[in-house]
Scaffold this active site. Structure first.
Site, mmCIF file in Angstrom:
data_model
loop_
_atom_site.group_PDB
_atom_site.id
_atom_site.type_symbol
_atom_site.label_atom_id
_atom_site.label_comp_id
_atom_site.label_asym_id
_atom_site.label_seq_id
_atom_site.Cartn_x
_atom_site.Cartn_y
_atom_site.Cartn_z
ATOM 1 N N GLU A 187 0.861 -1.199 0.000
ATOM 2 C CA GLU A 187 0.000 0.000 0.000
ATOM 3 C C GLU A 187 0.889 1.238 0.000
ATOM 4 O O GLU A 187 2.083 1.143 0.291
ATOM 5 C CB GLU A 187 -0.924 -0.031 1.224
ATOM 6 C CG GLU A 187 -0.168 0.079 2.520
ATOM 7 C CD GLU A 187 -0.880 -0.558 3.705
ATOM 8 O OE1 GLU A 187 -1.560 -1.580 3.545
ATOM 9 O OE2 GLU A 187 -0.708 -0.015 4.810
ATOM 10 N N LYS A 193 2.803 4.646 1.088
ATOM 11 C CA LYS A 193 3.311 5.195 2.350
ATOM 12 C C LYS A 193 2.926 6.676 2.367
ATOM 13 O O LYS A 193 3.503 7.488 1.630
ATOM 14 C CB LYS A 193 4.826 5.026 2.422
ATOM 15 C CG LYS A 193 5.422 5.494 3.728
ATOM 16 C CD LYS A 193 6.856 5.025 3.838
ATOM 17 C CE LYS A 193 7.575 5.447 5.090
ATOM 18 N NZ LYS A 193 7.195 6.643 5.758
ATOM 19 N N ASP A 244 2.499 10.444 3.341
ATOM 20 C CA ASP A 244 3.472 11.363 3.931
ATOM 21 C C ASP A 244 2.748 12.434 4.742
ATOM 22 O O ASP A 244 2.458 13.514 4.247
ATOM 23 C CB ASP A 244 4.294 11.991 2.792
ATOM 24 C CG ASP A 244 5.582 12.595 3.300
ATOM 25 O OD1 ASP A 244 5.893 12.399 4.490
ATOM 26 O OD2 ASP A 244 6.273 13.262 2.512
ATOM 27 N N ARG A 297 1.561 10.421 17.543
ATOM 28 C CA ARG A 297 2.531 9.343 17.772
ATOM 29 C C ARG A 297 3.382 9.622 19.017
ATOM 30 O O ARG A 297 3.685 8.720 19.773
ATOM 31 C CB ARG A 297 3.441 9.220 16.536
ATOM 32 C CG ARG A 297 4.456 8.151 16.673
ATOM 33 C CD ARG A 297 5.244 7.981 15.376
ATOM 34 N NE ARG A 297 6.108 6.830 15.476
ATOM 35 C CZ ARG A 297 7.287 6.836 16.076
ATOM 36 N NH1 ARG A 297 7.739 7.933 16.631
ATOM 37 N NH2 ARG A 297 8.023 5.744 16.125
ATOM 38 N N GLU A 330 -2.664 8.002 9.097
ATOM 39 C CA GLU A 330 -1.876 9.191 8.784
ATOM 40 C C GLU A 330 -2.822 10.351 8.465
ATOM 41 O O GLU A 330 -3.758 10.178 7.673
ATOM 42 C CB GLU A 330 -1.034 8.841 7.548
ATOM 43 C CG GLU A 330 0.265 9.544 7.457
ATOM 44 C CD GLU A 330 1.365 8.947 8.334
ATOM 45 O OE1 GLU A 330 1.121 7.944 9.046
ATOM 46 O OE2 GLU A 330 2.454 9.520 8.325
ATOM 47 N N TYR A 372 -4.646 2.716 8.176
ATOM 48 C CA TYR A 372 -4.056 1.559 7.492
ATOM 49 C C TYR A 372 -3.648 0.409 8.399
ATOM 50 O O TYR A 372 -3.016 -0.541 7.941
ATOM 51 C CB TYR A 372 -2.854 2.008 6.668
ATOM 52 C CG TYR A 372 -1.884 2.891 7.445
ATOM 53 C CD1 TYR A 372 -1.162 2.398 8.523
ATOM 54 C CD2 TYR A 372 -1.722 4.232 7.099
ATOM 55 C CE1 TYR A 372 -0.298 3.207 9.231
ATOM 56 C CE2 TYR A 372 -0.850 5.050 7.802
ATOM 57 C CZ TYR A 372 -0.145 4.528 8.867
ATOM 58 O OH TYR A 372 0.699 5.325 9.581
ATOM 59 N N CYS A 426 11.549 50.084 -4.645
ATOM 60 C CA CYS A 426 10.885 49.062 -5.455
ATOM 61 C C CYS A 426 11.716 48.805 -6.716
ATOM 62 O O CYS A 426 12.052 49.754 -7.432
ATOM 63 C CB CYS A 426 9.478 49.518 -5.841
ATOM 64 S SG CYS A 426 8.708 48.427 -7.060
ATOM 65 N N CYS A 473 9.217 50.245 -9.790
ATOM 66 C CA CYS A 473 8.806 51.648 -9.914
ATOM 67 C C CYS A 473 9.661 52.611 -9.084
ATOM 68 O O CYS A 473 9.419 53.812 -9.095
ATOM 69 C CB CYS A 473 7.329 51.798 -9.569
ATOM 70 S SG CYS A 473 7.013 51.644 -7.796
ATOM 71 N N CYS A 532 6.030 47.482 -1.668
ATOM 72 C CA CYS A 532 5.978 48.698 -2.462
ATOM 73 C C CYS A 532 4.549 49.199 -2.279
ATOM 74 O O CYS A 532 3.600 48.479 -2.587
ATOM 75 C CB CYS A 532 6.255 48.373 -3.927
ATOM 76 S SG CYS A 532 5.804 49.735 -5.018
ATOM 77 N N CYS A 573 2.089 50.930 -9.208
ATOM 78 C CA CYS A 573 3.323 50.241 -9.614
ATOM 79 C C CYS A 573 2.976 49.225 -10.711
ATOM 80 O O CYS A 573 2.118 48.362 -10.517
ATOM 81 C CB CYS A 573 3.915 49.534 -8.401
ATOM 82 S SG CYS A 573 5.255 48.415 -8.811
#
Ligand code: IVH
Length: 701
Positions: free
Chosen positions: A135, A137, A139, A158, A196, A248, A439, A442, A457, A462
């Site tokens: 399966e 993993k 993140d 955890r 997760e 899971y 800036c 301008c 700015c 601008c």
């Protein structure tokens, strides 16, 4: 979880309840029906990702339930859909012990590592070949959930693996975590489940856009965003982050009766994923694969890796588990990881390069962003040569200097970022990054507002800001003008064809046609896309105006509270703050925007150009032109986005239906329409419209 028959029944009940709540508040006896229907639609939305009703319909049922429950607090149950969001702040997250320690996983990075692990697993079990369940993993941030007597008892982070923080209030905000699950159907009294928590790529992008809008440093990746979100004290904020969860692993369970035989599904890992799915959890049921032998494992890992970029969430590899739970027990675990599982990590999306120079870009709100120019490196399928350093604080915290070796990371379609500079490789010739005081476009002096991390700015004319404002106005989440992206806006601006937002609706098409690369057809497409955008619902226009701190959600709140956009000119700061989720910062910004005479002229100009400044509220009150008419879309639309078309129906007082029936007035068919069209042809009262006919109908509305 729901059979076809149950689905049909619940759909019927949904439409009955929808028509009841439209007329009057539901009665006490309809409370459980409302909850059941809302739970069903929550499931369709969060687990199956296939909603059967519009957000608007869901909200009207939810509000009806909320109303009855407010009147009869004694009837509220902890698993009612209204009980996800808690008001007030969580004082602290108590540390609690896991029923079973939460271990980590052994990692593998190539096929040899996997083959070694398979050999050891076969030795340990004494078998010639093993059956594995593979399966993704995920993140994100790992969590553990306990359900007892069919209800969610607690959710825990955890932590150090032995004990974690109890974050139940925050876990309840995640719509893919059911508040109740009928574990008693399997004879179970208690179950501990691992999974997760994720923030999907799209929500992560939106979240980061919001942060940069406020001049705050964006979060590095969705994993950090998920982990950070779980520890927020205000659960309403957690709710706004739209987290998701994949579950899971069943780590522990007890039966209601001591002599219950082992549940057949709890004899294998794949069976436990099936059970979790049947209980209404989002387990990797569709993503899992059972294979025998390591060659099959390698094949599936490679196959899934190809899909990585197309997934809506991040994964960093695959997890391979011995499928038989008896064998798992026999193999046991080390203090760090189980011997019956291994992670196969995909290639890291990190690379190193040298930072050669820093340019300063001017954003829509005048924010100055330092952008590092690095030696081009390939990373996750693209070549990276420019990388944002976000703001002066980030540059200082990471201590990046010109000439530094930098470690960069790119997670999926998330923009690449600098993880750190490799200071150990410095030669002493590196130079600090110096921020400009004027800036770069301008030459107006820059300012750094109190409490903000960005320099700005503050010259509203601008040119860089004007271009960015036009790009934002036309963008997908705002007015969604297709074929009018960054490059065209910049080109037309440079050629003097376009000076401001209303200019989009006054483009000199005769001149555009003479430009290289602009054929008759592409100009016609551009013109149609621009014409169609005049009918976008008000919240898109509000978002497109780029009022500071007004994201998509706030834009929707604002649009729903007035009949006409100009009504905001009469709103006081206090009126604005009385709106849901509008705090002092947003209120001040909106107030200033509508009290600025240039902006008032802008609204007049847009209205005279035929843009829709009226809100859904006024349309329903005035019985909008599609009022009472019901619509359903089928097939792929090519000119409009499905969501935009549906919004347009609702904004004009029409209603969306989820299936073909005699209640349907219009079926709008896109390309490759299937069974819905066949069914509709048998009901003479239904008018079948092509996408173009629908657009024409809308223009009349
Ligand atoms: S199984 C004893 N399965 O990866 C069971 N873990 O790097 C061990 N993870 O701590 C976990 N997706 O937080 C398992 N499909 C999956 C997973 C997964 C992500 C996480 C988990 C673990 C970490 C180890």
């Amino acid at each position: 979880m729901y059979s076809t028959d149950q689905t049909q029944l619940l759909q019927k009940l949904t439409s009955d309840l929808l028509s009841i709540v439209k007329q009057h508040p539901p009665e006490k006896r309809q409370l459980e029906e409302l909850r059941e229907v809302l739970r069903f639609h929550e499931y369709r939305y969060a687990i199956l990702n296939d909603p059967l009703i519009s957000d608007f319909e869901y909200d009207s049922l939810y509000k009806a339930l909320e109303k009855v429950e407010t009147e009869h607090p004694e009837l509220v149950t902890p698993d009612s859909p209204t009980q996800r969001v808690a008001s007030g702040l969580t004082a602290a997250f108590p540390n609690v012990q896991h029923l079973v320690p939460m271990l980590s996983l052994e990692n593998s990075y190539n096929e040899e590592d996997l083959a070694d692990w398979d050999r050891k697993a076969r030795e340990l079990t004494g078998l010639e070949e093993l059956e594995y369940c593979i399966e993704p993993k995920f993140d994100g941030a790992s969590i553990s959930l306990i359900y007892e007597n069919d209800r969610l008892l607690r959710g825990v982070t955890r932590g150090d693996g032995i004990a974690g923080d109890e974050i139940t209030t925050n876990i309840r905000q995640i719509r893919s975590v059911p508040l109740s699950a009928s574990i008693s159907r399997y004879g179970l009294q208690l179950i501990e489940i691992r999974g997760e928590v994720l923030m999907n790529k799209q929500n992560f992008k939106k979240y980061n856009d919001g942060l940069s809008e406020q001049g705050l440093a964006p979060l590095a990746n969705p994993r950090n965003a998920a982990a950070g979100s779980l520890r927020i004290k205000d659960s309403r904020e957690v709710s706004r982050r739209n987290l998701e969860a994949f579950l899971y692993h069943v780590s522990y369970y007890t039966y209601l009766s001591p002599d219950t035989p082992v549940q057949p599904l709890l004899k294998t890992h794949s069976g436990s994923l099936q059970m979790l799915w049947d209980l209404g959890f989002r387990s990797p049921q569709k993503e899992k694969r059972i294979v025998t032998g390591i060659q099959g494992v390698i094949g599936y890992c490679r196959e899934f890796e190809q899909k990585r970029d197309d997934l809506p969430y991040e994964i960093d590899g695959m997890v391979i588990k011995v499928n038989s739970l008896d064998l798992q027990e026999k193999m046991g675990m080390t203090t760090h990881h189980p011997r019956w599982a291994i992670a196969f990590k995909f290639q890291a999306r990190q690379a190193t390069s040298i930072l050669r120079n820093v340019e300063f870009q001017v954003g829509r709100t005048g924010s100055i962003t330092p952008v590092a120019k690095i030696d081009p490196v390939p990373l996750g399928g693209v070549t990276v040569s420019s990388i944002s350093l976000f703001n002066a604080d980030v540059v200082r915290e990471k201590d990046v200097r010109i000439g530094d070796h930098v470690l960069i990371e790119r997670a999926g379609d998330v923009i690449p970022y600098v993880v750190k500079s490799l200071s150990e490789l410095r030669t002493g010739k590196e130079e600090p990054i110096v921020f400009p005081t004027l800036c770069p476009v301008c030459k107006h002096p820059l300012e750094k507002p109190e409490g903000e991390a960005v320099w700005r700015c503050v010259n509203p004319s601008c040119p860089a800001q004007v271009v960015e404002r036009i790009i934002h106005f036309a963008s997908k989440d705002a007015m969604d003008i297709r074929s009018f992206g960054d490059a065209n806006v910049k080109k037309f601006f440079e050629l003097g064809f376009l000076n401001d937002i209303p200019g989009i609706y006054r483009l000199p098409y005769d001149k555009i046609r003479t430009l290289e690369g602009f054929g008759e057809k592409s100009v016609a497409n551009l013109q149609t896309a621009i014409e169609n955008s005049r009918h976008q619902p008000l919240h898109r226009l509000i978002f497109g105006l780029g009022i500071r701190y007004v994201g998509e959600t706030t834009a929707k709140t604002l649009a729903a509270s007035v009949s006409h956009l100009r009504d905001f000119v009469d709103y006081s700061l206090e009126d604005l703050q009385n709106l849901e989720d509008v705090g002092p910062k947003v209120a001040t910004s909106v107030h200033a925007f509508f009290h600025n005479s240039d902006n008032q002229h802008l609204l007049d100009d847009l209205e005279s150009l035929g843009l829709n400044l009226k809100s859904l509220k006024s349309k329903t009150e005035n019985q909008g032109n599609l009022n009472g008419q019901t619509f359903l879309f089928t097939g792929t639309l090519t000119r409009l986005k499905r969501s935009a078309a549906e919004e347009a129906v609702e904004a004009n007082g029409g209603k969306l239906l989820s299936g073909v029936s005699s209640k349907l007035n219009y079926l709008v068919v896109g390309e490759d329409a299937g069974s819905k069209l066949e069914k509709a042809k048998k009901i003479p009262s239904i008018r079948v419209l092509t996408e173009d006919e629908f657009i024409r109908l809308l223009s009349l509305a």
